[in-house]
Design a protein around this motif. Structure first.
Motif, short mmCIF file in Angstrom:
data_model
loop_
_atom_site.label_atom_id
_atom_site.label_comp_id
_atom_site.label_asym_id
_atom_site.label_seq_id
_atom_site.Cartn_x
_atom_site.Cartn_y
_atom_site.Cartn_z
N LEU A 167 0.83 -1.21 0.00
CA LEU A 167 0.00 0.00 0.00
C LEU A 167 0.87 1.26 0.00
O LEU A 167 1.83 1.38 0.75
N GLU B 254 -2.69 10.10 3.10
CA GLU B 254 -3.67 9.20 2.52
C GLU B 254 -3.02 7.89 2.12
O GLU B 254 -1.98 7.89 1.43
N GLU C 115 -3.85 4.30 0.23
CA GLU C 115 -4.83 3.62 -0.61
C GLU C 115 -5.45 2.46 0.16
O GLU C 115 -4.77 1.73 0.88
#
Length: 264
Positions: A182, A249, A251
């Motif tokens: 990620l 952020e 994913e």
């Protein structure tokens, strides 16, 4: 480390923070000779902090990425304690003036589902996984008090609760994909300032939790249900110099945000 010496060092740390002094290496007669000595001081320092900041609710693991280890010139992880009043929800505002020098670290946090008992062998990501019931994007608030990284002493850093000054959490996700690949993106006022992947945290964030579980077992304690673990930053620490909005952020996990303010 002798109790009296550890307590004296812990009280000195409280005084240093209150006075707003720059971070310096702990000196005699209370200087920790070993890393375990430093954790003895940390235990007493955290106990003093708990009087104003509430009970421990989890831990931070630091120096889990190659970037952070190189930045601090330390080649192994370290741990600190997170206190109740220092846990913040995404969107929280923090004041730069509340810290000696505020740093932001961009991380993956986990929530412990069930007590993790001490094991005869060292814990692994596989033995840890069944004990986790939530994962989220997170930002750690660190206070390095303008430390000189060229002469940084790991024992003094550990004694100072590994510089944890709070955490900011997004909502925990009860389901998640493989965390290693990620990608996480950190931005300031919408502009990208850094990125990293789950694999940058000791190969996998659960390896960080496994290291912590083994570390705590060596000190006669363990991770408990409901506790939070900050697994480590995927990139170098960012030191805000002005008021700005920060976002991290990841994913499939979501985003966490914090507003850094220069004045109240």
């Amino acid at each position: 480390m002798e109790d009296i010496a550890a307590q004296r060092a812990a009280e000195w740390l409280v005084t240093e923070h209150l006075a707003g002094h720059r971070f310096v290496t702990l000196g005699p007669p209370a200087a920790p000779a070993t890393v375990p000595d430093a954790y003895d001081i940390q235990d007493r320092y955290v106990a003093l902090l708990s009087r104003e900041n509430g009970a421990p609710v989890g831990y931070k693991v630091g120096l889990t990425s190659a970037a952070m280890q190189a930045f601090c010139r330390i080649d192994h992880p370290i741990a600190g304690v997170v206190l109740a009043s220092r846990v913040h929800c995404s969107g929280n505002r923090v004041q730069r003036t509340d810290f000696g020098r505020l740093g932001l670290e961009f991380e993956i946090a986990v929530r412990i589902k069930s007590d993790i008992p001490a094991a005869a062998a060292a814990h692994t990501a596989e033995t840890i996984a069944p004990h986790i019931d939530g994962v989220c994007a997170a930002i750690e608030l660190v206070d390095d008090r303008a430390a000189d990284y060229a002469s940084l002493d790991v024992r003094s850093l550990v004694a100072d609760n590994s510089w944890n000054a709070g955490i900011v959490l997004s909502d925990f996700k009860p389901d998640w994909p493989d965390l290693a690949p990620l990608r996480g993106l950190a931005s300031r006022d919408g502009d990208l300032i850094g990125e990293g992947h789950g694999r940058d945290i000791l190969g996998h964030p659960f390896n960080s939790v496994a290291w912590l579980a083994s570390h705590l077992a060596s000190r006669g304690t363990s991770l408990k249900a409901g506790q939070i673990v900050m697994t480590g930053s995927v990139m170098k620490t960012v030191f805000p110099e002005h008021e700005a909005h920060y976002r991290f952020e990841i994913e499939a996990l979501g985003a966490v945000e914090v507003r850094v303010c220069s004045t109240a």
